[in-house]
Structure formats: structure tokens, C-alpha cells
Design an enzyme around this catalytic site. Sequence first.
Site, short mmCIF file in Angstrom:
data_model
loop_
_atom_site.label_atom_id
_atom_site.label_comp_id
_atom_site.label_asym_id
_atom_site.label_seq_id
_atom_site.Cartn_x
_atom_site.Cartn_y
_atom_site.Cartn_z
N HIS A 265 5.14 6.49 6.58
CA HIS A 265 4.82 6.07 5.22
C HIS A 265 4.33 7.28 4.45
O HIS A 265 4.11 8.34 5.02
CB HIS A 265 3.75 4.96 5.25
CG HIS A 265 2.47 5.44 5.83
ND1 HIS A 265 2.18 5.36 7.19
CD2 HIS A 265 1.42 6.08 5.26
CE1 HIS A 265 1.01 5.90 7.42
NE2 HIS A 265 0.54 6.36 6.27
N HIS B 277 1.88 8.90 0.97
CA HIS B 277 0.79 8.81 0.00
C HIS B 277 1.15 9.77 -1.12
O HIS B 277 1.66 10.86 -0.87
CB HIS B 277 -0.55 9.22 0.63
CG HIS B 277 -0.91 8.44 1.85
ND1 HIS B 277 -1.69 7.31 1.83
CD2 HIS B 277 -0.57 8.62 3.16
CE1 HIS B 277 -1.84 6.84 3.06
NE2 HIS B 277 -1.15 7.61 3.89
N HIS C 159 3.16 10.53 6.63
CA HIS C 159 2.51 10.28 7.92
C HIS C 159 3.48 9.58 8.86
O HIS C 159 4.05 8.55 8.50
CB HIS C 159 1.26 9.42 7.74
CG HIS C 159 0.16 10.14 7.05
ND1 HIS C 159 -0.80 9.50 6.30
CD2 HIS C 159 -0.12 11.46 6.95
CE1 HIS C 159 -1.64 10.38 5.79
NE2 HIS C 159 -1.24 11.59 6.18
N THR D 70 -6.54 6.23 7.50
CA THR D 70 -7.05 6.53 6.15
C THR D 70 -7.01 5.28 5.26
O THR D 70 -7.29 5.35 4.07
CB THR D 70 -6.24 7.63 5.47
OG1 THR D 70 -4.92 7.11 5.19
CG2 THR D 70 -6.16 8.88 6.33
N THR D 71 -6.67 4.14 5.90
CA THR D 71 -6.74 2.86 5.18
C THR D 71 -7.57 1.91 6.02
O THR D 71 -7.72 2.12 7.23
CB THR D 71 -5.34 2.23 5.02
OG1 THR D 71 -4.81 2.02 6.35
CG2 THR D 71 -4.41 3.10 4.24
N HIS E 8 0.82 -1.22 0.00
CA HIS E 8 0.00 0.00 0.00
C HIS E 8 0.85 1.26 0.00
O HIS E 8 0.38 2.32 -0.44
CB HIS E 8 -0.90 0.02 1.24
CG HIS E 8 -1.68 -1.23 1.42
ND1 HIS E 8 -2.65 -1.63 0.53
CD2 HIS E 8 -1.63 -2.21 2.37
CE1 HIS E 8 -3.18 -2.77 0.93
NE2 HIS E 8 -2.57 -3.15 2.05
N1 LIG Z 1 -2.71 6.93 6.75
S1 LIG Z 1 -2.59 6.14 8.13
O1 LIG Z 1 -1.59 6.80 8.97
O2 LIG Z 1 -3.91 6.06 8.71
C1 LIG Z 1 -2.01 4.54 7.81
C2 LIG Z 1 -1.83 4.06 6.53
F1 LIG Z 1 -2.15 4.80 5.45
C3 LIG Z 1 -1.30 2.80 6.30
F2 LIG Z 1 -1.15 2.36 5.03
C4 LIG Z 1 -0.96 2.00 7.35
S2 LIG Z 1 -0.25 0.44 7.01
O3 LIG Z 1 0.06 -0.24 8.20
O4 LIG Z 1 0.90 0.71 6.18
C5 LIG Z 1 -1.37 -0.52 6.03
C6 LIG Z 1 -2.71 -0.70 6.66
O5 LIG Z 1 -2.82 -0.49 7.99
C7 LIG Z 1 -1.15 2.43 8.65
N2 LIG Z 1 -0.81 1.54 9.64
C8 LIG Z 1 -0.90 1.73 11.07
C9 LIG Z 1 -2.34 1.86 11.57
C10 LIG Z 1 -2.66 0.60 12.37
C11 LIG Z 1 -1.39 -0.14 12.47
C12 LIG Z 1 -1.10 -1.32 13.17
C13 LIG Z 1 0.20 -1.84 13.09
C14 LIG Z 1 1.16 -1.20 12.32
C15 LIG Z 1 0.87 -0.03 11.62
C16 LIG Z 1 -0.39 0.49 11.75
C17 LIG Z 1 -1.67 3.73 8.87
F3 LIG Z 1 -1.82 4.19 10.12
ZN LIG Z 2 -1.06 7.53 5.87
#
Ligand SMILES: NS(=O)(=O)c1c(F)c(F)c(S(=O)(=O)CCO)c(N[C@H]2CCc3ccccc32)c1F
Ligand SMILES: [Zn+2]
Length: 263
Positions: free
Chosen positions: A91, A93, A117, A198-199, A66
Site C-alpha cells: 500500500h 502513503h 510499504h 503506522t496505522t 485508508h
Molecule cells: N504502514 S503499515 O505498513 O504499518 C500499514 C498500514 F499503513 C495500513 F494502512 C494497513 S491496512 O491493513 O491497510 C489498514 C489498517 O491496518 C496495514 N495493514 C497490515 C498490518 C496488520 C494487518 C493485518 C491484516 C492485513 C493487513 C495488515 C499496515 F501494515
Molecule cells: Zn504503510
Amino acid sequence: GAKWTYTGPHGEHHWSMHYPFCGGSFQSPIDIQTRQLSFDPSLRPIELQNYNLSANEQLTLGNNGHSVVLSLPRKMYISSLPQRYTAAQLHLHWGSSHLPSGSEHTINGHQFAAEMHLVHFNSDRYPNISIAADKSDGLAVLGVLIEIGEYNPVVDHFLKYINGIKYRDQKVQVPAFNIRGLLPTRLDEYYRYDGSLTTPPCYPSVLWTVFKTPVTISLKQFRTLATAMYSSHQQETVPVPMNSNFRKPHYTDNRLVLCSFKR
Ligand SMILES: NS(=O)(=O)c1c(F)c(F)c(S(=O)(=O)CCO)c(N[C@H]2CCc3ccccc32)c1F
Ligand SMILES: [Zn+2]
């Protein structure tokens, strides 16, 4: 969990089928309307601890299908919030190479080229981010808007390794660097609201801080980010380019969007 994408039959309009919160309230991102902001003098400058990592340390840079994800050590945390929020990962976007507009938050309808982010979790109350992820006070994400302009040498500390993680689930170790350098100079000027991931699973668990001042990357750096990676595994017959990995803005409804600055 079920697979999700940014386009097609598993795109954002279908996320709520497998991830009910995605169809719920307090969703992110939002369009920040500067005329509707509420100045809140209690919003202190963001204070960050141990962001200045040394090159002797190593971080994991990965492609999770992603986004490009850089792991962050637990010694990094935000100290200016009511509870300690410990860093987990950062990460990005972005848009596509011919359409350099891919930020998630927009300002008065203006979409920036990309957005970074930095994801933190409430380590005063929860043992790790997975436990914190669905709690209302679980997460704090720092959002940095990115526009095309001057070359950004700090972003290159991880961007230069991106060809090692072209495909889903590939990871490389990279030398650590001063993560503070990825953020704008002014940490005292930001927007603040209650929102969500946002995912998927879109948990309404995020205290959002979006800095007012964007940072820049060069057009060459943007094109590298927007063209280097695939959402698919290396062995898949049909490679799926990773770009335009941003969710559209959601209604703020009666949420207050605060700002830490007057003008
Ligand atoms: N735009 S965002 O900041 O809302 C956001 C993301 F856009 C995103 F892609 C991810 S992820 O982990 O790479 C993929 C799906 O959770 C996270 N991951 C975080 C959220 C929950 C979690 C749990 C374990 C490790 C990473 C995350 C995320 F917080
Ligand atoms: Zn994000």
C-alpha cells in the site's frame, strides 16, 4: 474496530483513545537522522523470492478507506531474515495534489512525496498476518521512499486501474507484474529499526527496512494517486477525498537506527 482518520476528531492525536498501542513505545514512522545511524556489517542485502509474478496471474487492487492496497500472493517472501517473512500486501502513503510531500519516514527532516510499504509476516511462526500482526517478531515491512521525477512504468501496472477503486471497499482484479520492479535497484543499502504499524492498532510488531534510494513517479502519476480516491463509500452523501494519509514521525527515544552501508 473503531473508525480512525488522518485528520479531525478521529485523527492521529486521538488514535490512542481506542487503540492504546498508538500511545505506546516503539512507534513508527520516525525521522531518520543520518548522523546518528549505526553501521551494522551484519545487515545483509535484502533477498526476495518469487517477486517476479507473471501477467497470467491476477492480484486484487482495493480501496480500504485508508490507502490503495495491492494483495500479494503467499509464494512471495523475504529469504534474508532469520525467519521467512511472507508477503501479504503493499500500500502507499502520499500527500495532496498541491502538497506533494506525504512520506511517513523522513530523512534528516526531509519528507518525500510518498512512500510504499510491502507488508510481510513471519510465516515460520504464524499461520497468517492477522495472527502475526500483534507479535513482536510478527511483521517485516519494506519501505520505499518515492519522489517526483521520471515516469514510473511499473507503478502504472496498478495505478492505471485506480479509477475502478475510487470508493471505500471497492476492489478490482489486475494482471500481476514483476513486483521487484517497484523497488530501488540497490537492496543492499537500507535503514533498519524496530517499530510499529503506522496505522491503528499501531502494534509494535514491525521490523522496518527503509531503502536508502528513493524511486520516482511522475507529477502526473502523483496527482492521479493523490486525487483519484475517496475514503468514503460511493453511496455516502459527503465524499471524503483520500489524501495526506501519512502519520507524523515519532521519537526514536533510545532505539538504535541501523544502516547496512558505510557512507
Ligand atoms: N504502514 S503499515 O505498513 O504499518 C500499514 C498500514 F499503513 C495500513 F494502512 C494497513 S491496512 O491493513 O491497510 C489498514 C489498517 O491496518 C496495514 N495493514 C497490515 C498490518 C496488520 C494487518 C493485518 C491484516 C492485513 C493487513 C495488515 C499496515 F501494515
Ligand atoms: Zn504503510
